[in-house]
Structure formats: C-alpha cells, structure tokens
Design an enzyme around this catalytic site. Structure first.
Site, PDB file in Angstrom:
ATOM      1  N   ALA A 117      -1.615   4.664  -8.597  1.00  0.00           N
ATOM      2  CA  ALA A 117      -0.844   4.176  -9.748  1.00  0.00           C
ATOM      3  C   ALA A 117       0.169   5.217 -10.190  1.00  0.00           C
ATOM      4  O   ALA A 117       1.337   4.912 -10.463  1.00  0.00           O
ATOM      5  CB  ALA A 117      -1.785   3.819 -10.899  1.00  0.00           C
ATOM      6  N   TYR A 118      -0.266   6.465 -10.241  1.00  0.00           N
ATOM      7  CA  TYR A 118       0.599   7.567 -10.684  1.00  0.00           C
ATOM      8  C   TYR A 118       1.753   7.768  -9.701  1.00  0.00           C
ATOM      9  O   TYR A 118       2.918   7.875 -10.106  1.00  0.00           O
ATOM     10  CB  TYR A 118      -0.247   8.833 -10.796  1.00  0.00           C
TER      11      TYR A 118
END
Length: 247
Positions: free
Chosen positions: A155-156
C-alpha cells in the site's frame, strides 16, 4: 530580526512534527528561511521544532491540519502568506506507513494511506502550484521502497509511486515560472516511524542493506531537501534516492 532589502525566503514543511520533516524544517531555518512547521496530530512535536528554530534566532510557526483537507490546507497556506509575506519553498513530508501483505491489507487502511499520501500530496502540490513565488521549489517526499519493493509495503509503495509520477508532470506544468519540482526518496532512516513494529533483528537486516553500513539519519535527508530547495536549480522533475546505496 535583521532589516534587509531582500526578504527572507519562506518555507512550508508538512509533517514537520519530528523525524524527517522536523529535520528539514530545522535545516531550512538554518539556511535563513522563515518556516511554517505543519503537523497532523503531534502539535507538541511541531512546537519543539519551532522552539529549536527560534532559539537559534530563526522565525517559525507551527500550524496543524489534515493534508488531505483542501480547506484546512488553503487556510494553512494563507496563514503562511499573511504571517511571512509569501511562500517560496514547499516540502511535502507528511505521510503514513501501515504495513501488511497485499492479501491481508484492510481496504479501509488502504483508503487511509491513499488519502494521506496521494490525495494529501496532491492537495499540497496544487496549492504550491497556485502560490509559490518565482524562484521557488517544491519537494515531494517518496521512499526508496519504490525500488526495494519489500514485502508488506504494498500500500505504501503504491502510494509513493503515485507521488513520483506527479512530480515530473507538475514540473512541466509550471514551465515559465522558474519553479522546480522534485522528489526526495529516502531509504531506511532512523525515525520513530521506521522503528515502529520492527524487531532488533529486522533493524539489523535492513541496516546491512546499505554499503555505508548504517541507517540514514533525518539530517541526511534534510541535506538533500535543502539542496533541492536552494542551490539545486538545474535539478527539476527528478526523484533523488537518498539511501546510502541501499537501493
């Protein structure tokens, strides 16, 4: 405060309550800039940064708000302009980094990451594009995870890939205004955000990635941001990986 004919440059740093953002705020103040130190929830951390700057004879102000809230950030920029006369440098250091494998990532967490890291960056970049004075600089903050591509960072990494994509587009859109737009992509850096949830063994393994055999320090990243914010006028539309050779 000295009364010179040349007004001091003014920097607005998001995520400046500590870690990399705080170090950048202090470094730019050391270069003589007036600094607006933005925070999301850690007001005390931002006030400490401001206190250290003012103790050195600098000018600084701590202001809070959600980077993804365009009204709050419009107000932030306006306060910076009203207080210091304008904005010359914007550093986008606000971000969040919850970790989980893609298969197990809660989509509500994903939404939160995208809201802060992508929408928040977009909101700040949009306001910077509207308000930066000629000769200004915008520096987004990404991560060397976009190169390292470490498991659990899905996600990051996805959010920061979006940040890097935005940088060159905006640099080209600001043609003719003498404003540079770049990204600094730190590698593993010794901040509270980095150490959160990591065992000693994990930290040692990550430290070993760099041929410099240490973690980055917030000051290392601040040095690169200060270069992009000041003398690095011929660097534009670039992502600079500041990671000691880890990626």
């Amino acid at each position: 405060m000295s009364h010179t004919t040349i007004p001091a440059r003014v920097a607005l740093v998001t995520g400046a309550s500590g870690g990399i953002g705080g170090a950048i705020a202090e470094r730019l103040a050391a270069d003589g800039m007036a600094v607006v130190a933005h925070y999301s929830s850690r007001a005390a951390g931002a006030e400490e940064v401001v206190d250290r700057i003012t103790a050195q004879g600098g000018r600084a102000l701590a202001l809070g708000g959600d980077v993804a809230d365009e009204d709050a950030m419009t107000s932030l920029f306006q306060t910076a302009i009203d207080t210091f006369g304008g904005v010359d440098v914007v550093i986008n250091a606000a971000g969040i980094m919850p970790l989980a494998p893609v298969a197990e990532t809660d989509l509500e967490v994903l939404d939160r990451v995208l809201r802060t890291n992508v929408r928040g960056t977009f909101v700040i970049d949009q306001l910077a594009a509207r308000h930066l004075r000629r000769g200004g600089a915008l520096v987004n903050v990404s991560t060397s995870i976009t190169r390292l591509q470490t498991p659990t960072y899905g996600a990051y990494a996805a959010s920061k890939g979006a940040v890097e994509a935005l940088t060159l587009v905006l640099a080209r859109e600001l043609r003719g205004r003498d404003i540079t737009v770049n990204t600094v992509a730190p590698g593993p850096t010794a901040t509270p955000l980095f150490f959160e949830g990591k065992t000693k063994q994990m930290v040692e393994g990550i430290t070993a990635l760099s041929p410099m055999e240490r973690l980055g320090r917030p000051e290392d990243i601040a040095e690169v941001a200060a270069f992009l914010a000041g003398p690095g006028r011929w660097v534009n539309g670039q992502t600079i990986h500041a990671n000691g050779g880890a990626a």
